[in-house]
Design a protein around this motif. Structure first.
Motif, PDB file in Angstrom:
ATOM      1  N   ARG A   3       0.911  -1.395  -0.070  1.00 25.41           N
ATOM      2  CA  ARG A   3       0.028  -0.064   0.036  1.00 25.41           C
ATOM      3  C   ARG A   3       1.027   1.242  -0.072  1.00 25.41           C
ATOM      4  NH1 ARG A   3      -0.282   2.560   4.970  1.00 25.41           N
ATOM      5  NH2 ARG A   3       0.499   1.228   6.803  1.00 25.41           N
ATOM      6  N   GLY A   4       0.406   2.348  -0.311  1.00 24.39           N
ATOM      7  CA  GLY A   4       1.086   3.704  -0.406  1.00 24.39           C
ATOM      8  C   GLY A   4       1.197   4.298   0.980  1.00 24.39           C
ATOM      9  N   ALA A  31      14.331   6.818   2.638  1.00 31.18           N
ATOM     10  CA  ALA A  31      15.498   5.847   3.540  1.00 31.18           C
ATOM     11  C   ALA A  31      14.839   5.233   4.554  1.00 31.18           C
ATOM     12  CB  ALA A  31      16.734   6.584   3.310  1.00 31.18           C
ATOM     13  N   HIS A  32      14.300   6.197   5.509  1.00 31.32           N
ATOM     14  CA  HIS A  32      13.864   5.751   6.948  1.00 31.32           C
ATOM     15  C   HIS A  32      12.440   4.816   6.599  1.00 31.32           C
ATOM     16  CE1 HIS A  32      13.223   5.698  11.139  1.00 31.32           C
ATOM     17  NE2 HIS A  32      11.962   5.919  11.021  1.00 31.32           N
ATOM     18  N   LEU A  33      11.591   5.069   5.470  1.00 29.60           N
ATOM     19  CA  LEU A  33      10.503   4.284   5.378  1.00 29.60           C
ATOM     20  C   LEU A  33      10.595   3.034   4.534  1.00 29.60           C
ATOM     21  CD1 LEU A  33       7.790   7.072   4.940  1.00 29.60           C
ATOM     22  CD2 LEU A  33       8.139   5.442   7.063  1.00 29.60           C
ATOM     23  N   GLY A  34      11.539   3.200   3.598  1.00 29.70           N
ATOM     24  CA  GLY A  34      11.942   2.327   2.790  1.00 29.70           C
ATOM     25  C   GLY A  34      10.929   2.048   1.409  1.00 29.70           C
ATOM     26  N   THR A  35      10.223   3.280   1.187  1.00 24.17           N
ATOM     27  CA  THR A  35       9.326   3.255   0.068  1.00 24.17           C
ATOM     28  C   THR A  35       8.882   4.668   0.255  1.00 24.17           C
ATOM     29  OG1 THR A  35       7.307   2.248  -0.589  1.00 24.17           O
ATOM     30  CG2 THR A  35       7.471   2.909   1.720  1.00 24.17           C
ATOM     31  N   GLY A  36       7.882   4.964  -0.755  1.00 27.14           N
ATOM     32  CA  GLY A  36       7.404   6.166  -0.928  1.00 27.14           C
ATOM     33  C   GLY A  36       7.731   7.028  -2.008  1.00 27.14           C
ATOM     34  N   SER A  37       7.049   7.449  -2.918  1.00 25.91           N
ATOM     35  CA  SER A  37       7.378   8.407  -4.084  1.00 25.91           C
ATOM     36  C   SER A  37       7.870   9.948  -3.557  1.00 25.91           C
ATOM     37  CB  SER A  37       6.144   8.617  -5.003  1.00 25.91           C
ATOM     38  OG  SER A  37       5.382   9.298  -4.569  1.00 25.91           O
TER      39      SER A  37
END
Length: 310
Positions: A3-4, A31-37
């Motif tokens: 999921r986003g 980098a902290h979340l490992g995802t996200g645009s």
């Protein structure tokens, strides 16, 4: 399923970066979340910066208790820091769980993409094979249609030839019936004439036999007269010789006439035999004519085929 990221995820990540002594940026949050645009992180980070002053003011108001002893204020701040650390730890654990889930979902998505790529490749191969089969089928259908048109054309030509042959057969049948009637009439006429000649021959033979019998009877009478009339022997012998000569001449004439009648009967018999063989000769002539007609038709067909005439 992956999921986003949400606005809360970005705000929590920014708080954790601040707690770690780092300035929250788009790259550090991603980098902290490992995802996200980048666009999504930038938009949510803007709302975090916009609400930062209000949140610090609320925290300051809560900690700044009027007329509170300094020990109480310190303890309250310490408890607040511990609460923040517990919240951060809980958020970090939840974030780790969320990251693990996202990684698993990402791996599952990659596996699904690989499987879909294999299936897509197989479907493309099947589609190419189906297109090739369709082209082959279209070529075969075109060839079959050409053969059907050719067979229909040959069928029409054969039907026309059959109609011509039937018409010719009817004409020959009419001619054969006419010849058969003529032959039958000729046979009837020859039969009647032969019967008439036979009766005439029999009558002539009967007359000849009667003359011979009469001559014999006269000879017997003369012989008896010679025995009794010796004196008239010479004259009687002369008369007898004359009569015998006359009888012989008559007999020769009769025999000559009989020979002529027999020759005529033999000629009529030969004519009758030739008339009997006439149907066979006519059949042979008709077959010869049909063979010649077939040869002419084949030559015409070859000429038409050579000239390209359909």
């Amino acid at each position: 399923m992956a999921r986003g990221i949400t606005e809360t995820d970005v705000h929590i990540a920014a708080d954790e970066l601040v707690a770690a002594g780092e300035r929250p940026t788009v790259e550090r949050i991603r980098a902290h979340l490992g995802t996200g645009s980048p666009n999504t992180v930038t938009r949510h980070l803007e709302t975090w910066w916009q609400g930062l002053g209000r949140r610090l003011h609320v925290q300051h108001v809560r900690l700044a208790v009027p007329d509170a002893p300094e020990v109480v204020t310190a303890l309250a701040g310490e408890w607040w820091e511990r609460a923040l650390e517990a919240a951060r730890a809980e958020c970090t654990q939840a974030l780790a769980i969320e990251r693990s889930t996202l990684l698993k979902d990402h791996e599952a998505l990659n596996e699904e993409r690989a499987r879909l790529a294999v299936e897509s490749s197989a479907l493309r191969a099947e589609l190419d094979a189906a297109r090739h089969s369709l082209q082959v089928a279209q070529v075969q259908a075109t060839e079959q249609q050409r053969l059907i048109d050719q067979l229909q054309h040959q069928t029409r030509e054969l039907a026309q030839q059959r109609d011509v042959a039937l018409a010719r057969s009817k004409e020959l049948e009419v001619a054969r019936e006419a010849l058969q009637g003529h032959l039958q009439r000729a046979e009837d006429s020859a039969r009647a004439e032969r019967e008439s000649l036979t009766q005439h021959l029999r009558a002539t033979e009967d007359r000849a036999h009667a003359e011979v019998d009469r001559a014999r009877q006269e000879a017997k009478e003369l012989s008896s007269k010679l025995s009794t009339l010796a004196k008239e022997r010479a004259s009687v012998e002369r008369r007898h010789r004359d009569q015998l000569e006359t009888a012989r001449v008559a007999t020769a004439d009769i025999q000559q006439e009989l020979a002529g009648q027999r020759a005529r009967a033999d000629g009529l018999e030969a004519q009758l035999e030739s008339l009997r063989n006439l149907p066979i000769a006519l059949e042979a002539a008709l077959r010869t004519q049909n063979s010649a007609g077939a040869k002419v038709e084949r030559k015409k067909t070859k000429i038409r085929s050579g000239s390209g005439t359909p």
